[in-house]
Design an enzyme around this catalytic site. Structure first.
Site, PDB file in Angstrom:
ATOM      1  N   LYS A 190       0.782  -0.932  -0.021  1.00 25.46           N
ATOM      2  CA  LYS A 190      -0.044  -0.051   0.010  1.00 25.46           C
ATOM      3  C   LYS A 190       1.115   1.270   0.001  1.00 25.46           C
ATOM      4  O   LYS A 190       0.898   2.122   0.770  1.00 25.46           O
ATOM      5  CB  LYS A 190      -1.054  -0.238   1.328  1.00 25.46           C
ATOM      6  N   ASP A 223      -5.463  -3.030  -2.264  1.00 29.10           N
ATOM      7  CA  ASP A 223      -7.010  -3.016  -2.364  1.00 29.10           C
ATOM      8  C   ASP A 223      -7.180  -3.487  -3.736  1.00 29.10           C
ATOM      9  O   ASP A 223      -8.251  -4.322  -4.037  1.00 29.10           O
ATOM     10  CB  ASP A 223      -7.446  -1.451  -2.151  1.00 29.10           C
TER      11      ASP A 223
END
Ligand code: IPM
Ligand code: MG
Length: 355
Positions: A190, A223
């Site tokens: 991330k 994600d």
């Protein structure tokens, strides 16, 4: 061969599924002429009850001197009180940390006989063959954490922390595995938000170009990985990621195979004994009913034979037996899709017959 193995049945369905794996181990010993000495040790909730400690000192020292460990599962509602002094999961986390089992291998390969057991379309999942390599001894699980008073009540924090060495060693395990497979490695992070992810990105890129120029390497944000995993799972070969992302993505990935009851895992350090376990939990809702699926633990045993004892033929033999049992249509409840199903012991017996 002669080897000493520690069985850590744990809580909930753990003892039931480990018992079947032990029977399979005995069958392998008879068929191939090995001698395995097994010892059961307490861990998790039952160890809190008997020793006041989810990882008693004698369990840890028995594990250290063993060739490998096979674990069922830990945890349950009985030990869920948020105010309790300790938790069953702490035992497992400490065992991973104490033995420096930093690389957690979680293969996800749907059985062709079970394509309909997955909630996902078989056109999406067929041909999937992913090896997740989850970092297991760092990140949020082990960084500083605590609570402080706050004007509104309390404030709580956990810290995601990684250093260069921790990243390099696990990425190296993943890249070596990729080299033996289809030669592709995806690193999940991330990096658009988290500083540790930015370190993962630079350290991995440098390592890959220096040591693994032959492995095709790419990066994906966590994600979007959650999305790609169920929309185009066939595109991935080896996936490496930090502890918490790996925890979440592998539960999601288990649905590609139809059931958590099918996925084994291996936790390895750079030397010393490995820890093998199903990725599912203690499933307290079905504990003691004799209906849990023992296949994940039996497949974890196959991984144990392969990675810790170098018994490739024996490992493959167990995997083929499981495949035959599924091909013959035997199903525990979790993979039966509402059709008639068999119990834990019966499933174990079928695997042994197929051996
Ligand atoms: C797993 C489990 C454990 C984890 C729990 C039981 C501590 O979910 O092995 O994936 O979070 O690592
Ligand atoms: Mg998990």
């Amino acid at each position: 061969m002669e080897a000493s193995l520690i069985l850590l049945p744990g809580d909930g369905i753990g003892p039931e599924v480990v018992a079947e794996a032990e029977r399979v181990l005995e069958a392998v010993a008879r068929r191939f002429g090995h001698k395995f000495h097994t010892r059961r040790m307490p861990i998790g909730g039952n160890a809190i009850d008997s020793h006041g400690d989810p990882l008693p000192a004698e369990t840890l020292s028995a594990c250290r001197t063993s060739a490998a460990m096979l674990l069922g599962a830990v945890g349950g509602p009985k030990w869920d009180d948020p105010g309790a002094k300790t938790r069953p999961e702490v035992g497992l986390l400490r065992l991973r940390k104490e033995l420096e089992l930093f690389a957690n291998l979680r293969p996800i390969k749907p059985s062709p006989h079970l394509l309909d057991a997955s909630p996902l379309k078989s056109s999406i999942i067929s041909g999937t063959d992913i090896l997740f390599v989850r970092e297991l001894t760092g990140g949020l699980y082990f960084g500083a954490s605590g609570r402080k008073p706050h004007a509104s009540g309390e404030e709580a924090f956990s810290t995601m922390i990684y250093n260069t060495g921790e990243i390099e060693r696990v990425v190296r395990v993943a890249a070596l595995a990729a080299r033996k497979r289809r030669g592709r490695l995806t690193m999940v992070d991330k990096a658009n938000v988290l500083e540790p992810s930015r370190l993962w990105r630079s350290v991995s890129a440098k390592l890959m170009s220096a040591e693994f120029p032959d492995v095709k390497y790419d990066v994906v944000l966590v994600d979007s990985m959650a999305m790609h995993l169920i929309s185009r799972p066939r595109d991935f070969d080896v996936v490496v990621t930090e502890n918490m992302f790996g925890d979440i993505l592998t539960d999601e990935g288990s649905m590609l195979t139809g059931s958590m009851g099918l996925l084994p895992s291996a936790s390895l350090g750079s030397s010393g004994p490995g820890l093998y376990e199903p990725i599912h939990g203690s499933a307290p809702d079905i504990a003691g009913k004799g209906i849990a699926n023992p296949l994940a633990t039996i497949l974890a045993l196959a991984m144990l034979l392969r990675h810790s004892l170098n018994l490739e033929q024996e490992a493959a033999c167990i995997e083929t037996a499981v495949d035959r049992v599924l091909a013959a249509g035997h199903r525990t409840r979790d993979i039966a899709g509402g059709a008639p199903s068999i119990g834990t012991v019966e499933m174990g017996r079928h695997v042994i017959e197929a051996l």
